[in-house]
Design a protein around this motif. Structure first.
Motif, mmCIF file in Angstrom:
data_model
loop_
_atom_site.group_PDB
_atom_site.id
_atom_site.type_symbol
_atom_site.label_atom_id
_atom_site.label_comp_id
_atom_site.label_asym_id
_atom_site.label_seq_id
_atom_site.Cartn_x
_atom_site.Cartn_y
_atom_site.Cartn_z
ATOM 1 N N LEU A 224 8.515 4.776 -9.302
ATOM 2 C CA LEU A 224 8.196 4.219 -7.993
ATOM 3 C C LEU A 224 7.145 5.107 -7.336
ATOM 4 C CD1 LEU A 224 11.837 3.533 -6.709
ATOM 5 C CD2 LEU A 224 10.309 1.924 -7.861
ATOM 6 N N ARG A 225 6.355 4.512 -6.450
ATOM 7 C CA ARG A 225 5.336 5.301 -5.767
ATOM 8 C C ARG A 225 5.312 5.014 -4.275
ATOM 9 N NH1 ARG A 225 1.686 2.256 -3.498
ATOM 10 N NH2 ARG A 225 0.860 0.369 -4.492
ATOM 11 N N THR A 226 4.857 6.025 -3.518
ATOM 12 C CA THR A 226 4.353 5.812 -2.164
ATOM 13 C C THR A 226 2.833 5.778 -2.306
ATOM 14 O OG1 THR A 226 4.221 8.188 -1.688
ATOM 15 C CG2 THR A 226 6.299 7.088 -1.180
ATOM 16 N N SER A 227 2.116 6.010 -1.228
ATOM 17 C CA SER A 227 0.656 6.054 -1.332
ATOM 18 C C SER A 227 0.191 7.234 -2.173
ATOM 19 C CB SER A 227 0.021 6.149 0.061
ATOM 20 O OG SER A 227 0.379 5.043 0.852
ATOM 21 N N THR A 228 0.944 8.335 -2.127
ATOM 22 C CA THR A 228 0.460 9.565 -2.761
ATOM 23 C C THR A 228 1.454 10.243 -3.701
ATOM 24 O OG1 THR A 228 1.138 10.805 -0.781
ATOM 25 C CG2 THR A 228 -1.150 10.073 -0.883
ATOM 26 N N THR A 229 2.688 9.767 -3.793
ATOM 27 C CA THR A 229 3.684 10.367 -4.682
ATOM 28 C C THR A 229 4.218 9.329 -5.659
ATOM 29 O OG1 THR A 229 4.397 12.075 -3.126
ATOM 30 C CG2 THR A 229 5.960 11.448 -4.826
ATOM 31 N N GLU B 214 0.817 -1.208 0.000
ATOM 32 C CA GLU B 214 0.000 0.000 0.000
ATOM 33 C C GLU B 214 0.853 1.261 0.000
ATOM 34 O OE1 GLU B 214 -2.847 0.059 3.105
ATOM 35 O OE2 GLU B 214 -3.891 -1.746 2.456
ATOM 36 N N THR B 215 2.049 1.175 0.576
ATOM 37 C CA THR B 215 2.880 2.374 0.722
ATOM 38 C C THR B 215 4.080 2.424 -0.220
ATOM 39 O OG1 THR B 215 4.141 1.295 2.494
ATOM 40 C CG2 THR B 215 2.236 2.631 3.150
ATOM 41 N N PHE B 216 4.302 1.367 -1.004
ATOM 42 C CA PHE B 216 5.455 1.375 -1.907
ATOM 43 C C PHE B 216 5.230 0.362 -3.018
ATOM 44 C CE2 PHE B 216 9.507 -0.069 -3.538
ATOM 45 C CZ PHE B 216 10.253 1.096 -3.629
ATOM 46 N N ALA B 217 5.594 0.762 -4.253
ATOM 47 C CA ALA B 217 5.522 -0.179 -5.378
ATOM 48 C C ALA B 217 6.274 0.386 -6.576
ATOM 49 C CB ALA B 217 4.064 -0.459 -5.767
ATOM 50 N N GLY B 218 6.725 -0.520 -7.432
ATOM 51 C CA GLY B 218 7.195 -0.129 -8.748
ATOM 52 C C GLY B 218 5.991 0.023 -9.665
ATOM 53 N N VAL B 219 6.018 1.059 -10.514
ATOM 54 C CA VAL B 219 4.871 1.333 -11.391
ATOM 55 C C VAL B 219 5.350 1.387 -12.841
ATOM 56 C CG1 VAL B 219 3.000 2.925 -11.958
ATOM 57 C CG2 VAL B 219 3.728 2.663 -9.579
ATOM 58 N N LEU B 220 4.931 0.397 -13.615
ATOM 59 C CA LEU B 220 5.243 0.358 -15.040
ATOM 60 C C LEU B 220 4.005 0.785 -15.818
ATOM 61 C CD1 LEU B 220 7.043 -0.353 -17.465
ATOM 62 C CD2 LEU B 220 6.274 -2.735 -17.230
ATOM 63 N N ASP B 221 4.172 1.783 -16.675
ATOM 64 C CA ASP B 221 3.073 2.335 -17.452
ATOM 65 C C ASP B 221 3.436 2.237 -18.928
ATOM 66 O OD1 ASP B 221 0.520 4.215 -17.188
ATOM 67 O OD2 ASP B 221 1.772 5.040 -18.777
ATOM 68 N N MET B 222 2.567 1.637 -19.744
ATOM 69 C CA MET B 222 2.868 1.457 -21.168
ATOM 70 C C MET B 222 1.647 1.803 -22.005
ATOM 71 S SD MET B 222 6.057 0.190 -21.458
ATOM 72 C CE MET B 222 6.134 -0.675 -23.027
ATOM 73 N N ILE C 209 -2.650 9.074 -6.458
ATOM 74 C CA ILE C 209 -1.423 9.859 -6.537
ATOM 75 C C ILE C 209 -1.773 11.349 -6.568
ATOM 76 C CG2 ILE C 209 0.575 10.427 -7.982
ATOM 77 C CD1 ILE C 209 0.814 7.755 -6.523
ATOM 78 N N ARG C 210 -1.060 12.121 -5.750
ATOM 79 C CA ARG C 210 -1.316 13.563 -5.675
ATOM 80 C C ARG C 210 -0.151 14.398 -6.198
ATOM 81 N NH1 ARG C 210 -4.367 15.134 -0.242
ATOM 82 N NH2 ARG C 210 -4.982 16.809 -1.666
ATOM 83 N N ILE C 211 1.024 13.793 -6.248
ATOM 84 C CA ILE C 211 2.208 14.465 -6.789
ATOM 85 C C ILE C 211 2.951 13.498 -7.706
ATOM 86 C CG2 ILE C 211 4.485 15.444 -6.275
ATOM 87 C CD1 ILE C 211 2.359 17.340 -5.413
ATOM 88 N N ILE C 212 3.291 13.966 -8.903
ATOM 89 C CA ILE C 212 4.232 13.247 -9.753
ATOM 90 C C ILE C 212 5.513 14.074 -9.766
ATOM 91 C CG2 ILE C 212 4.764 12.359 -12.051
ATOM 92 C CD1 ILE C 212 1.792 12.003 -12.524
ATOM 93 N N ASP C 213 6.543 13.549 -9.135
ATOM 94 C CA ASP C 213 7.828 14.242 -9.036
ATOM 95 C C ASP C 213 8.680 13.811 -10.224
ATOM 96 O OD1 ASP C 213 10.307 15.282 -8.406
ATOM 97 O OD2 ASP C 213 10.164 14.820 -6.271
ATOM 98 N N MET C 214 8.897 14.715 -11.163
ATOM 99 C CA MET C 214 9.628 14.372 -12.390
ATOM 100 C C MET C 214 11.136 14.430 -12.217
ATOM 101 S SD MET C 214 7.230 15.972 -15.414
ATOM 102 C CE MET C 214 7.059 17.618 -14.709
ATOM 103 N N GLY C 215 11.614 14.940 -11.077
ATOM 104 C CA GLY C 215 13.039 14.906 -10.791
ATOM 105 C C GLY C 215 13.799 16.087 -11.359
ATOM 106 N N ARG C 216 14.888 16.395 -10.669
ATOM 107 C CA ARG C 216 15.768 17.494 -11.097
ATOM 108 C C ARG C 216 16.304 17.240 -12.500
ATOM 109 N NH1 ARG C 216 21.890 18.297 -8.718
ATOM 110 N NH2 ARG C 216 22.630 19.587 -10.451
ATOM 111 N N GLY C 217 16.472 18.305 -13.234
ATOM 112 C CA GLY C 217 17.049 18.190 -14.573
ATOM 113 C C GLY C 217 16.170 18.869 -15.605
ATOM 114 N N GLN C 218 16.788 19.644 -16.472
ATOM 115 C CA GLN C 218 16.035 20.388 -17.479
ATOM 116 C C GLN C 218 15.743 19.502 -18.672
ATOM 117 O OE1 GLN C 218 18.014 23.860 -19.029
ATOM 118 N NE2 GLN C 218 16.124 24.752 -19.817
#
Length: 360
Positions: free
Chosen positions: A243-248, A221-229, A282-291
């Motif tokens: 990767l996800r937590t419950s909400t990120t 419930e609090t952690f998983a790998g998420v593959l989207d295709m 999911i409430r936040i998708i963190d795309m990570g540092r980097g332009q």
């Protein structure tokens, strides 16, 4: 206050439960790279991973996952791969960073994606934006924001999605699939992208491939790998593994089949993923540092991460400074200057094309 060191696998149910509770109590720590499951999985594959368990009297008040390298050089777990780093600790606890790294047997701890609010941030470190897709007001509100602020991109992506389907066939979207074969397809695209753009192929390292495969199979419930295709006429077109937590949901490895590049498949996939992610909580998708261009088109907010180091006085810290700090500052200068950044990126892509010709 005192510190005990442990291998990730040595942490028991009490420690893991406390780690999760501390993480869930602070929104700045709501990132799967800071979850115990991530550290444990990396620790199964890399014997340099340790966890400092921080005690205040009889109470556990924090956890500090890190890697210990020669000369007492400390790095984040899976350094070079992670977009969120740091301690998981109680908000009101006072932790002296130098005492902490001394207790860990480290001369230096270096980081490049340290999250905000960390005891490590008492020094003067470089700060960088980490773009996010903020879904806290719901997916519909995000869509409205895109229409208002990135309307050309949004409309053209929808038009290209329709054209893709007219040209090639029925569209299918698999969110949070656990199948291994599409993951391997995605990693193959990513390897091609690294080589094409002159970057180091991360998946040339077998432990990273195995790490991603193990994380795909990790689900709670609090952690998983998420593959989207996404598929068209049952052909895989684009995908993303994160990767996800419950909400990120943390963005990690997006890629697509370059045969479909004219349809902007990466943007099509991200828009589809955003809707399904919001539906799943999911409430936040963190795309990570980097332009990156796609991040600029999709982001509606930013977090902040820091880059730098904490060092004790000594020879090892001095050697580390000479080897790393000037190069890091030069890189930061290049990234901060649009012309220099564009020139460097073009040079890397040229190198990638030449390498592809030589190899074959």
């Amino acid at each position: 206050m005192h510190v005990t060191l442990a291998l990730p696998r040595e942490l028991g149910p009490t420690e893991l439960s406390r780690w999760r509770a501390l993480q869930e109590s602070d929104p700045t720590l709501d990132n799967p790279f800071l979850s115990p499951e991530f550290t444990i999985t990396v620790g199964e594959l890399r014997d340099v991973v340790r966890v400092a368990v921080i005690h205040d009297g009889p109470d556990i008040v924090g956890f500090f996952p890190f890697e210990r390298h020669p000369l007492g050089i400390g790095k984040p777990v899976a350094a070079g791969l992670t977009d969120a780093q740091g301690l998981v600790c109680a908000k009101d606890v006072e932790i002296d960073a130098l005492r902490l790294i001394k207790g860990c047997g480290l001369a230096v701890y270096e980081f490049d994606h340290l999250v905000s609010g960390q005891p490590m941030l008492k020094g003067r470190h470089e700060r960088h934006p980490s773009p996010i897709i903020d879904l806290r007001d719901g997916h519909q509100r995000y869509t409205e924001w895109l229409r208002e602020n990135s309307g050309k991109t949004y409309k053209s992506t929808l038009a290209k999605s329709r054209k893709l389907q007219r040209d090639l066939g029925t569209f299918r979207h698999d969110y949070a699939t656990t199948e291994l074969e599409p993951l391997r397809t995605l990693l193959g695209w990513k390897t091609d992208q690294y080589r094409r753009t002159g970057r180091t192929d991360r998946f040339a390292h077998q432990w990273i491939v195995e790490l991603v495969e193990r994380l795909l199979a990790t689900r709670s419930e609090t952690f998983a790998g998420v593959l989207d295709m996404i598929y068209v006429d049952d052909q895989p077109v684009a995908g993303h593994f994160g990767l996800r937590t419950s909400t990120t949901l943390a963005g990690w490895f997006p890629a697509y089949d370059t045969r479909f590049a004219k349809y902007s498949p990466g943007l099509i996939q991200h828009l589809a993923m955003t809707e399904r992610a919001a539906e799943s909580g999911i409430r936040i998708i963190d795309m990570g540092r980097g332009q990156k261009e796609y991040k600029d088109k999709l982001k509606n907010g930013e977090f902040e991460v820091a880059e730098g180091r904490v060092a004790r006085f000594g020879a090892a810290a001095g050697v580390h400074w000479m080897m790393r700090v000037p190069a890091r500052k030069t890189r930061a200068t290049v990234l901060a200057n649009p012309l220099l950044h564009k020139t460097a990126d073009k040079a890397l892509k040229t190198f990638g094309r030449l390498r592809a010709v030589v190899q074959g």
